[in-house]
Design a protein around this motif. Structure first.
Motif, PDB file in Angstrom:
ATOM      1  N   THR A 115      56.216 -23.367  -6.294  1.00  0.00           N
ATOM      2  CA  THR A 115      57.553 -22.987  -6.759  1.00  0.00           C
ATOM      3  C   THR A 115      57.603 -21.565  -7.309  1.00  0.00           C
ATOM      4  O   THR A 115      58.688 -21.019  -7.510  1.00  0.00           O
ATOM      5  CB  THR A 115      58.031 -23.963  -7.846  1.00  0.00           C
ATOM      6  N   THR A 116      56.453 -20.967  -7.574  1.00  0.00           N
ATOM      7  CA  THR A 116      56.431 -19.620  -8.158  1.00  0.00           C
ATOM      8  C   THR A 116      56.420 -18.515  -7.099  1.00  0.00           C
ATOM      9  O   THR A 116      56.514 -17.344  -7.437  1.00  0.00           O
ATOM     10  CB  THR A 116      55.198 -19.458  -9.057  1.00  0.00           C
ATOM     11  N   THR A 117      56.293 -18.874  -5.833  1.00  0.00           N
ATOM     12  CA  THR A 117      56.214 -17.881  -4.762  1.00  0.00           C
ATOM     13  C   THR A 117      57.589 -17.328  -4.441  1.00  0.00           C
ATOM     14  O   THR A 117      58.555 -18.075  -4.300  1.00  0.00           O
ATOM     15  CB  THR A 117      55.617 -18.514  -3.491  1.00  0.00           C
ATOM     16  N   ASP A 118      57.690 -16.007  -4.324  1.00  0.00           N
ATOM     17  CA  ASP A 118      58.935 -15.356  -3.903  1.00  0.00           C
ATOM     18  C   ASP A 118      58.995 -15.432  -2.379  1.00  0.00           C
ATOM     19  O   ASP A 118      58.541 -14.533  -1.666  1.00  0.00           O
ATOM     20  CB  ASP A 118      58.965 -13.908  -4.373  1.00  0.00           C
ATOM     21  N   ILE A 119      59.555 -16.518  -1.862  1.00  0.00           N
ATOM     22  CA  ILE A 119      59.469 -16.802  -0.433  1.00  0.00           C
ATOM     23  C   ILE A 119      60.252 -15.809   0.417  1.00  0.00           C
ATOM     24  O   ILE A 119      59.817 -15.435   1.512  1.00  0.00           O
ATOM     25  CB  ILE A 119      59.914 -18.240  -0.132  1.00  0.00           C
ATOM     26  N   ARG A 157      62.669 -23.102   0.477  1.00  0.00           N
ATOM     27  CA  ARG A 157      61.232 -23.060   0.168  1.00  0.00           C
ATOM     28  C   ARG A 157      60.426 -23.888   1.175  1.00  0.00           C
ATOM     29  O   ARG A 157      59.411 -23.433   1.695  1.00  0.00           O
ATOM     30  CB  ARG A 157      60.989 -23.537  -1.263  1.00  0.00           C
ATOM     31  N   GLU A 158      60.878 -25.095   1.456  1.00  0.00           N
ATOM     32  CA  GLU A 158      60.157 -25.920   2.425  1.00  0.00           C
ATOM     33  C   GLU A 158      60.206 -25.289   3.810  1.00  0.00           C
ATOM     34  O   GLU A 158      59.222 -25.314   4.551  1.00  0.00           O
ATOM     35  CB  GLU A 158      60.730 -27.335   2.491  1.00  0.00           C
TER      36      GLU A 158
END
Length: 261
Positions: free
Chosen positions: A147-151, A176-177
């Motif tokens: 959840t912390t990744t800047d996708i 995100r998914e």
């Protein structure tokens, strides 16, 4: 202990060593067998796995600074040897694992040749995924959705404009998914081809198939050289994504089945 996912079962390494046996299908050439196990282990499991490793593997394990990383490497490699022994009939210590020029592992034999059984592996946050085939190359990838990744920033950097647009146009709960599904599809395919992630990810374009069970791959290897392929996604629990790529289009994914003494 085991973690039973919605599809793939991730065994603990002690269970894999003590009581579990993989069910090896006779028609291995028709599909990809997918196995999972947890990178944990008590002192006994670590000792057993360590005894199967080669000198080179033990040396590599000793180079990890964090004890947790060292333990995970030992049980991961030992668990892999135990699993491959079920396909080769060899003792886990006798399994020869070669590494290709791009770092892709392969089974070898005493004469230096490559055996018919082929495999690929991926590990993420304490889990190992292994794909095993016969006479066809294979690539697998497993990722925990973080959840912390800047996708969107990563997609802008590594993906094609069309892929970035596909992800960005989705609602926030799905972005995100979608990003991670694109990522594992690319990595599984490039690992199957033996080139790894040094190849520009934007030139390996992913198009999701209706239903999201698979994806079509358009791999632009050069200005006038392209190749198409297919990637199939794995049924995993929330927070995880995984994918498999293999040679040809006539293969199926078979989730590994275990028997217990």
């Amino acid at each position: 202990m085991e973690f039973r996912d919605s599809g793939v079962t991730f065994l603990s390494v002690p269970q894999l060593l003590q009581s579990a046996k993989p069910v090896v299908k006779a028609d291995l050439e028709s599909g990809v067998d997918v196995w999972g196990y947890l990178l944990d282990g008590d002192a006994q499991a670590i000792e057993q796995c360590g005894a199967w490793l080669t000198l080179e593997e033990r040396t590599r394990a000793s180079r990890f600074i964090r004890p947790e990383d060292q333990r995970r490497y030992i049980v991961g490699r030992g668990g892999l040897r135990k699993l491959l022994s079920g396909y080769t009939g060899l003792d886990p210590a006798a399994v020869i694992i070669q590494v290709g020029p791009e770092g892709k592992p392969a089974l070898g034999n005493q004469d230096g040749g490559v055996l018919r059984v082929r495999f690929n592996l991926s590990h993420s946050h304490g889990r190992m995924l292994v794909g095993i085939t016969s006479r066809r190359d294979v690539g697998v990838d497993l990722e925990q959705i973080r959840t912390t990744t800047d996708i969107l920033k990563l997609a802008e950097r590594f993906f094609s404009p069309d892929e970035l647009n596909t992800i960005a146009l989705q609602d926030a709960s799905s972005q995100r998914e979608s990003f991670y599904r694109h990522w594992v599809a690319k990595e599984a395919f490039l690992k199957f081809k033996g080139v790894g992630l040094q190849f520009p990810l934007g030139q390996c374009r992913v198009t999701m198939v209706v239903g999201n069970a698979s994806a079509a791959i358009d791999w632009q290897k050069g200005p006038t050289d392209s190749e198409r392929g297919v990637v199939k996604f794995l049924p995993l629990s929330d927070g995880w994504v995984g994918a498999v790529a293999a040679e040809g289009n006539d293969w199926t994914v078979r989730l590994g089945e275990w028997t217990f003494d």
